[in-house]
Structures are given as C-alpha cells and as structure tokens.
Motif scaffolding. Structure first.
Motif, PDB file in Angstrom:
ATOM      1  N   ASP A 351     -25.139 -70.719 -92.697  1.00 51.50           N
ATOM      2  CA  ASP A 351     -23.984 -71.473 -92.200  1.00 51.50           C
ATOM      3  C   ASP A 351     -23.173 -70.555 -91.285  1.00 51.50           C
ATOM      4  N   GLY A 352     -22.116 -71.135 -90.715  1.00 51.70           N
ATOM      5  CA  GLY A 352     -21.170 -70.346 -89.935  1.00 51.70           C
ATOM      6  C   GLY A 352     -21.620 -70.060 -88.512  1.00 51.70           C
ATOM      7  N   ARG A 353     -20.759 -69.304 -87.837  1.00 49.35           N
ATOM      8  CA  ARG A 353     -21.028 -68.865 -86.470  1.00 49.35           C
ATOM      9  C   ARG A 353     -21.152 -67.348 -86.454  1.00 49.35           C
ATOM     10  N   HIS A 354     -22.099 -66.832 -85.677  1.00 43.90           N
ATOM     11  CA  HIS A 354     -22.378 -65.400 -85.652  1.00 43.90           C
ATOM     12  C   HIS A 354     -22.759 -65.001 -84.230  1.00 43.90           C
ATOM     13  N   THR A 355     -22.471 -63.763 -83.914  1.00 46.45           N
ATOM     14  CA  THR A 355     -22.812 -63.269 -82.581  1.00 46.45           C
ATOM     15  C   THR A 355     -23.190 -61.801 -82.686  1.00 46.45           C
ATOM     16  N   TRP A 356     -24.130 -61.340 -81.842  1.00 48.87           N
ATOM     17  CA  TRP A 356     -24.536 -59.935 -81.823  1.00 48.87           C
ATOM     18  C   TRP A 356     -25.004 -59.579 -80.412  1.00 48.87           C
ATOM     19  N   LEU A 357     -24.977 -58.276 -80.139  1.00 52.44           N
ATOM     20  CA  LEU A 357     -25.287 -57.758 -78.807  1.00 52.44           C
ATOM     21  C   LEU A 357     -26.600 -56.992 -78.852  1.00 52.44           C
ATOM     22  N   VAL A 358     -27.471 -57.260 -77.869  1.00 53.17           N
ATOM     23  CA  VAL A 358     -28.756 -56.572 -77.764  1.00 53.17           C
ATOM     24  C   VAL A 358     -28.792 -55.824 -76.432  1.00 53.17           C
ATOM     25  N   THR A 359     -28.931 -54.498 -76.499  1.00 51.34           N
ATOM     26  CA  THR A 359     -29.045 -53.663 -75.298  1.00 51.34           C
ATOM     27  C   THR A 359     -30.507 -53.305 -75.113  1.00 51.34           C
ATOM     28  N   VAL A 360     -31.062 -53.673 -73.934  1.00 48.61           N
ATOM     29  CA  VAL A 360     -32.501 -53.574 -73.689  1.00 48.61           C
ATOM     30  C   VAL A 360     -32.782 -52.460 -72.689  1.00 48.61           C
ATOM     31  N   ASP A 361     -33.826 -51.651 -72.954  1.00 50.61           N
ATOM     32  CA  ASP A 361     -34.278 -50.607 -72.022  1.00 50.61           C
ATOM     33  C   ASP A 361     -35.788 -50.725 -71.894  1.00 50.61           C
ATOM     34  N   LEU A 362     -36.240 -51.315 -70.784  1.00 52.58           N
ATOM     35  CA  LEU A 362     -37.665 -51.502 -70.531  1.00 52.58           C
ATOM     36  C   LEU A 362     -38.095 -50.455 -69.510  1.00 52.58           C
ATOM     37  N   ALA A 363     -38.526 -49.282 -70.000  1.00 51.70           N
ATOM     38  CA  ALA A 363     -38.746 -48.130 -69.126  1.00 51.70           C
ATOM     39  C   ALA A 363     -39.903 -48.330 -68.155  1.00 51.70           C
ATOM     40  N   HIS A 364     -41.018 -48.890 -68.606  1.00 51.84           N
ATOM     41  CA  HIS A 364     -42.212 -48.966 -67.765  1.00 51.84           C
ATOM     42  C   HIS A 364     -42.752 -50.388 -67.693  1.00 51.84           C
ATOM     43  N   GLY A 365     -41.861 -51.337 -67.448  1.00 46.90           N
ATOM     44  CA  GLY A 365     -42.309 -52.711 -67.268  1.00 46.90           C
ATOM     45  C   GLY A 365     -42.728 -53.399 -68.544  1.00 46.90           C
ATOM     46  N   GLY A 366     -42.127 -53.041 -69.669  1.00 37.75           N
ATOM     47  CA  GLY A 366     -42.451 -53.710 -70.922  1.00 37.75           C
ATOM     48  C   GLY A 366     -41.734 -55.037 -71.039  1.00 37.75           C
ATOM     49  N   SER A 367     -41.640 -55.541 -72.268  1.00 33.63           N
ATOM     50  CA  SER A 367     -40.971 -56.819 -72.505  1.00 33.63           C
ATOM     51  C   SER A 367     -40.199 -56.753 -73.814  1.00 33.63           C
ATOM     52  N   CYS A 368     -39.152 -57.582 -73.889  1.00 38.08           N
ATOM     53  CA  CYS A 368     -38.331 -57.663 -75.095  1.00 38.08           C
ATOM     54  C   CYS A 368     -37.969 -59.125 -75.329  1.00 38.08           C
ATOM     55  N   THR A 369     -38.130 -59.574 -76.567  1.00 37.61           N
ATOM     56  CA  THR A 369     -37.821 -60.949 -76.947  1.00 37.61           C
ATOM     57  C   THR A 369     -36.664 -60.926 -77.941  1.00 37.61           C
ATOM     58  N   VAL A 370     -35.661 -61.768 -77.709  1.00 44.54           N
ATOM     59  CA  VAL A 370     -34.504 -61.833 -78.608  1.00 44.54           C
ATOM     60  C   VAL A 370     -34.207 -63.296 -78.913  1.00 44.54           C
ATOM     61  N   GLY A 371     -33.711 -63.545 -80.130  1.00 39.23           N
ATOM     62  CA  GLY A 371     -33.356 -64.904 -80.520  1.00 39.23           C
ATOM     63  C   GLY A 371     -33.200 -64.999 -82.023  1.00 39.23           C
ATOM     64  N   VAL A 372     -33.506 -66.183 -82.584  1.00 37.78           N
ATOM     65  CA  VAL A 372     -33.470 -66.389 -84.027  1.00 37.78           C
ATOM     66  C   VAL A 372     -34.747 -67.098 -84.448  1.00 37.78           C
ATOM     67  N   VAL A 373     -35.130 -66.903 -85.717  1.00 34.48           N
ATOM     68  CA  VAL A 373     -36.312 -67.569 -86.251  1.00 34.48           C
ATOM     69  C   VAL A 373     -35.977 -68.124 -87.623  1.00 34.48           C
ATOM     70  N   SER A 374     -36.723 -69.135 -88.028  1.00 37.71           N
ATOM     71  CA  SER A 374     -36.591 -69.700 -89.369  1.00 37.71           C
ATOM     72  C   SER A 374     -37.221 -68.752 -90.384  1.00 37.71           C
ATOM     73  N   GLU A 375     -36.736 -68.806 -91.610  1.00 40.24           N
ATOM     74  CA  GLU A 375     -37.238 -67.886 -92.634  1.00 40.24           C
ATOM     75  C   GLU A 375     -38.710 -68.108 -92.944  1.00 40.24           C
ATOM     76  N   ASP A 376     -39.221 -69.317 -92.660  1.00 36.09           N
ATOM     77  CA  ASP A 376     -40.621 -69.588 -92.972  1.00 36.09           C
ATOM     78  C   ASP A 376     -41.537 -69.357 -91.771  1.00 36.09           C
ATOM     79  N   VAL A 377     -41.062 -68.616 -90.756  1.00 40.77           N
ATOM     80  CA  VAL A 377     -41.898 -68.349 -89.594  1.00 40.77           C
ATOM     81  C   VAL A 377     -43.104 -67.525 -90.033  1.00 40.77           C
ATOM     82  N   SER A 378     -44.217 -67.711 -89.348  1.00 37.55           N
ATOM     83  CA  SER A 378     -45.457 -67.038 -89.716  1.00 37.55           C
ATOM     84  C   SER A 378     -45.325 -65.528 -89.460  1.00 37.55           C
TER      85      SER A 378
END
Length: 470
Positions: A351-378
């Motif tokens: 429940d409720g409202r929440h917020t957080w900050l993600v600082t990303v450093d992709l040095a050599h063309g990598g990738s980063c995924t951010v978000g939320v998932v359900s507890e029953d995710v595979s």
C-alpha cells in the motif's frame, strides 16, 4: 652640460692603476705615472727591497724611490671636478653615494661590520684588520644568496597558487553538489507536499461526509421527535379535557381512553445512529495508514542480496551494484534470479506511495532496467519483462530509453537520463519514471496491484553499475 657618457669617459682617465678606482690624493712618481697616495704607500710596504733601494713602477716597471713621489694638486682638482660633474649628470645620484664622514665616494664594503667605506675609511684603523672588498665584488655573493631566496620564494608562491587553484576548484565542486542537493530537497518536498495535499483532500472529504451524515440524521431525528411530541401533546390534551368533565361525561368510554393511554409506548429515537457514531470514533485510525505511508515514503531503499544474480556485485551498504562476468559463489535459493541478471529491494510494498532514485553508470554501452515487479514474478529461467508477467519497468541502453510494455517502445526524450526517479502509488496503480536532473517525465504505467510489489533492477555490461537512494 656634459653628458653622462662623456663624464664616465673622463672618469676612466683618472682611475688609479692599483685600485681601479678614482684617484684619491693623487701622487706622481719619477716616471710620471699617477696613483692614489694610499695605494702607492701600501705598494711600497710590500716586503721586498730595503728602503733605500729602488722600487719598480706598477705600470712601466721604471725604478723609483719610496719617498720620491710628489702630490699632484692639479690632477686632484681635475678629479674633484669630474666627480662633481658625475653627480650632476648621473640620474638618481645623490649624497647617498658619498661617505658622510669624509665626503668621499664609497668604493668598498667591510664584511665584518657590514659598512660601506670610502678610501679614507678603508685606511682608518677600525677596518685595517677587517675583510674589505670592492662594492661589486662584495655584492656578488649576496646577489647569489638573494637569487636563491627568490627562487625558493617563487616556488613557495607557485605552490600556494596551486593550492589556491585546487581549493577553488574543490569549492566549486562542493557548491555544485550543494546546488544539486538543494534541487533534490526542493523536488522531494514538492513531491511530498503534493502527496500530503492529496491525502489531506481525501481525509477532509471523509470528514465532510461525516458532517453531512450527522446533519441528515439530526433532521430525521427532529422530525421523529416532533411527531412524538405532537402525539403525546394530543393525548395530554384529551386526558386534561376528560379530567375536567363531570362524572357522567368522565366515565363515558373511560376504559378505552385509559387503555389507549396505558398501551401507548414512547418511541425513543437516537439523534446519531450507532453506525455513524462508530465511524466518528474510528476516524482517528484513518491517520494511521497516513503515518505508515509517510514512513514508507521516506524509507531508505536497500537491495536484497538473497535475490541477486551471481554476476552482480553488491556493495557492503547494499545500495550499489556492479556487473561482472565472473560468477559469484552464491547459494541457489528460491528467491535468487538464476538467468536474468536482476536484483530486488528489501521488503516490498502492499500500500501507500513510495519513491526512490536510481543513478545509472553504463561505462561500455551496457544496459540497466528499473521498475517494480510482483512478488510472484518468475525467478528461475527466462524472465519476460512486460506487465503481463508482473513487470512494470523501463530500460536504459546505448543512449536510449524503452518502456517495456507488451511490446517494447523506444521513448523520444530530450536527453538520456543518468538519474531516474521511480514513484509507486499502490492504490492508484501508477508506476511513474522521471528524469531526476531535468524533471522531464519519462513514462507512466497504469496497473491494478493485488499482491506485494518490489523495486526491481536489472544490469548488463562490463563496468556497468547503478546505485539507489531515497
């Protein structure tokens, strides 16, 4: 007036061959050469021939007797005039170049007394046993010392200037950091203020409804009480009238009248229903979820090492993750991702409202995924990053940002974000992504959450990393 060059040329003609200075008390010997009296006297005192024996002229080596030299008054007058002309024609020359005691030009320096001497001072008894040198010769060692001091002082000054430049740069960096944190505080409190205003509106609306329900029940109560008062007033009037009649009239239908009065039951209405009273009593409890949401809203986000893929290196404070091709020795527990290089945060939200900050450093063309998932995710095997699988996320890769919907969509943004602010509103069902630096909106997912959800992070690429903060 004679020029400085001509005066200097004349002065060179009246120099003593022994001391190379201007003649002082000039004397002439048999061969016609002129010398300072003091210089020639000391020359004659050098150990050598007997007093009666001839000496050799320092210039032409012609013999002369030690006591045979004669004062050259005319030459002395010429020397005096040349000295006077030199004082007049030389810019900046003044009495400082002459001896205060004898009025003669200063040529020597006594190193023992650190005193500047004329020829007469030099001959005085006070300085005979001292080390006396010509001014230029005496000044040269001091010039060298001064030069060394200048080099040291200049190096010290350069070092201080380097320190000043370095510290000024450091101050600028700190000022930039403070400005960034100031913007972060402003954004945080603006976001928090919006959240509080929304919750305030909800609570005030509930109180407004309680007000309306109370007024409505009061109106219903007033109507009911009015009807009861009216009925009882009618019975009271009837009995008062019966009571005042004669016996024959009073006894007429007396039994039915009494029965009606005795069997009349008074309804006792309540101004506020028990249900409404309970709602009013329970209202302070409505603030408890708000307090809990506030704590959640301001809570720190920490990453869960039990969920981390073995290729992700987690920092000791559990806030930073770096990708590595080397597998870590991690136990294969049910919570851990085994194929997708992902990690979840601790706790999760229901429940409720929440917020957080993600600082990303992709040095050599990598990738980063951010978000939320359900507890029953595979957690095992392939993970499909889309809402149907319980994943609401965006991916940053190769300078682009994609929303991972049912079909990934590349987003058109002014600039690729390096800091992403993720906001979750569980009740409304929003997952919102914003560029934390430029405040440019990135994407918003709409969902209907029924289970606990967790902050979700994925990472790929050598040297790539991210960090989380609240």
């Amino acid at each position: 007036m004679a020029s400085a060059a001509s005066v200097t040329s004349l002065a060179d003609e009246v120099n003593c061959p022994i001391c190379q200075g201007t003649l002082r008390e000039p004397v002439t010997i048999d061969c016609g050469h002129n010398f300072c009296r003091g210089c020639l006297t000391r020359y004659c005192e050098v150990p050598g021939p007997e007093p009666e024996e001839a000496l050799a002229c320092p210039l032409c080596k012609e013999p002369f007797r030690a006591g045979s030299f004669r004062p050259n008054w005319q030459l002395a007058s010429v020397v005096e005039n040349i000295e006077r002309l030199r004082l007049v024609s030389t810019p900046g020359s003044d009495e400082a170049d002459t001896c205060r005691e004898h009025g003669e030009k200063i040529y020597f320096f006594c190193e023992d007394d650190e005193a500047q001497l004329c020829a007469l001072c030099r001959e005085a008894g006070d300085h005979r046993a001292h080390t006396v040198r010509l001014l230029d010769a005496a000044a040269e060692p001091y010039r060298e010392q001064i030069q060394k001091c200048l080099e040291c002082l200049r190096k010290e000054r350069e070092e201080i200037q380097r320190i000043q430049s370095r510290e000024n740069q450091r101050i600028q960096v700190l000022l930039c950091q403070v400005a960034t944190k100031r913007q972060k505080v402003i954004f945080e409190f603006a976001h928090l203020s919006q959240f509080l205003e929304e919750r305030q509106s909800v609570l005030l609306a509930q109180l407004e409804k309680l007000d309306g329900d109370i007024l409505k029940q009061r109106e219903e109560f007033d109507v009911l009480v009015g009807e009861e008062i009216c009925r009882f007033s009618s019975l009271i009037s009837e009995l008062e009238e019966k009571h005042a009649r004669p016996a024959r009239a009073l006894l007429t239908d007396i039994r039915s009248t009494l029965i009606r009065c005795e069997t009349r039951k008074c309804r006792k209405p309540e101004a506020v229903s028990p249900e409404l009273g309970q709602r009013i009593r329970d209202f302070p409890q409505q603030a408890v979820p708000l307090q809990r949401e506030m704590k959640m809203f301001l809570a720190d986000i920490c990453l869960d090492p039990q969920t981390s893929h073995p290729k992700l290196l987690l920092s000791e404070d559990q806030r930073r993750v770096q990708f590595s091709y080397k597998w870590q020795n991690s136990p294969d527990n049910p919570q851990r991702f085994d194929r997708a290089t992902c990690i979840l945060a601790h706790g999760g939200f229901t429940d409720g409202r929440h917020t957080w900050l993600v600082t990303v450093d992709l040095a050599h063309g990598g990738s980063c995924t951010v978000g939320v998932v359900s507890e029953d995710v595979s957690r095992k095997g392939e993970l499909r990053l889309r809402p149907e699988e319980g994943v609401w996320a965006v991916r940053l890769a190769w300078g682009f940002v994609s929303a991972l919907g049912s079909f990934p969509t590349r987003l058109a943004l002014r600039e690729p974000p390096r800091q992403v602010r993720v906001s979750l509103d569980y009740e409304v069902g929003w997952v919102t992504f914003v560029n934390a630096v430029s405040q440019e909106p990135i994407y918003t997912f709409t969902a209907s959450f029924t289970r606990k959800v967790f902050p979700f992070f994925g990472l790929w690429g050598r040297g790539s990393s991210f960090s989380v903060s609240s």
